[in-house]
Design an enzyme around this catalytic site. Structure first.
Site, mmCIF file in Angstrom:
data_model
loop_
_atom_site.group_PDB
_atom_site.id
_atom_site.type_symbol
_atom_site.label_atom_id
_atom_site.label_comp_id
_atom_site.label_asym_id
_atom_site.label_seq_id
_atom_site.Cartn_x
_atom_site.Cartn_y
_atom_site.Cartn_z
ATOM 1 N N GLY A 214 0.795 -1.221 0.000
ATOM 2 C CA GLY A 214 0.000 0.000 0.000
ATOM 3 C C GLY A 214 0.827 1.269 0.000
ATOM 4 O O GLY A 214 1.765 1.409 0.770
ATOM 5 N N SER A 215 0.495 2.226 -0.850
ATOM 6 C CA SER A 215 1.353 3.386 -1.036
ATOM 7 C C SER A 215 0.596 4.522 -1.705
ATOM 8 O O SER A 215 -0.618 4.482 -1.863
ATOM 9 C CB SER A 215 2.577 2.986 -1.866
ATOM 10 O OG SER A 215 2.171 2.282 -3.033
ATOM 11 N N ARG A 216 1.363 5.525 -2.151
ATOM 12 C CA ARG A 216 0.773 6.730 -2.734
ATOM 13 C C ARG A 216 1.765 7.349 -3.712
ATOM 14 O O ARG A 216 2.980 7.249 -3.541
ATOM 15 C CB ARG A 216 0.465 7.708 -1.607
ATOM 16 C CG ARG A 216 -0.009 9.081 -2.016
ATOM 17 C CD ARG A 216 -0.447 9.808 -0.766
ATOM 18 N NE ARG A 216 -0.617 11.236 -0.975
ATOM 19 C CZ ARG A 216 -1.157 12.045 -0.079
ATOM 20 N NH1 ARG A 216 -1.563 11.569 1.080
ATOM 21 N NH2 ARG A 216 -1.277 13.332 -0.322
#
Length: 251
Positions: A214-216
């Site tokens: 999970g990241s951005r």
């Protein structure tokens, strides 16, 4: 009465149906076309999961199905599907698959070395189910790549752009327009991969990096850009148009 032309002689077996379309090479080709390739950065982790599953299976005699599912899920996470860039010039493409979390004017991070004035930032949040490779948003040249260590807050928080571990990419188009792309680690992410360096010539839509789990990804647009996405919208890396560059119409 004479036999019809081409008819089989009496007592002969009917001709066997052709299975050319179901040959093993053809089926294998269909499977390869349906399954996206895997980013090289994910291969060591997939191999580690498979090895751990094999060790558990050897030691306990159990866990075959769980191990196979874990290995397949890890491989799917690192998928790198083929994308087709839209036939448009003077646009900024999405750098990642995910959901637009914020569209706001903010100061760019200092490592991008952009003028210290607010610019529009489009932040895309990637869940663990999204494709996690990142793509170049514009044709141009890499001016700088800067890595910053940091925390591992949930990537959907706005302060993750400043506090979390990140890797910033500064790009310049042939027209001299500069923009920044920042890979940001999330709550579960522990590894950012960037495969380009200063001086590299890059093309919009090509894969350049990877964030594990999970990241951005934040894109800092040049002043005067016209944003074409909204908060909550799903993006497809290398295909969705985030914005039109300043001073240009889409052509």
């Amino acid at each position: 009465m004479p036999d019809p032309i081409g008819a089989a002689p009496p007592g002969a077996s009917p001709p066997a149906p052709s299975h050319a379309g179901l040959s093993l090479p053809h089926v294998a080709g269909l499977i390869r076309a349906a399954l996206p390739p895997m980013h090289p950065g994910g291969r060591p982790l997939v191999a580690a999961v498979a090895a751990a599953a094999a060790v558990i299976r050897t030691a306990t005699g159990r866990g075959t199905l769980a191990g196979a599912l874990a290995t397949a899920a890890t491989a799917a996470f690192f998928r790198d599907p083929r994308r087709v860039r839209p036939p448009l010039d003077n646009v900024v493409l999405a750098a990642a698959d995910g959901t637009v979390a914020t569209v706001s004017d903010v100061l760019p991070p200092p490592e991008l070395d952009l003028p210290p004035t607010p610019v529009c930032r489009v932040s895309v949040f990637l869940s663990v189910l999204d494709v996690h490779v990142q793509r170049i948003p514009v044709d141009g040249r890499v001016l700088a790549v800067e890595y910053r260590p940091g925390r591992f807050l949930s990537a959907d928080l706005d302060k993750a752009s400043e506090d979390n571990e990140r890797s910033a990419l500064l790009l310049e188009t042939a027209g001299g327009v500069r923009l920044g792309v920042v890979q940001i680690a999330g709550l579960l992410a522990r590894r950012i991969v960037c495969d380009v360096g200063p001086g590299d010539e890059v093309a919009a839509g090509e894969t350049y990096g990877l964030i594990r789990f999970g990241s951005r990804v934040d894109v800092y647009l040049p002043p005067g850009s016209r944003v074409t996405v909204s908060v909550g919208q799903r993006t497809i890396g290398g295909e969705t148009v985030l914005a039109e560059l300043p001073g240009h119409g889409v052509s």
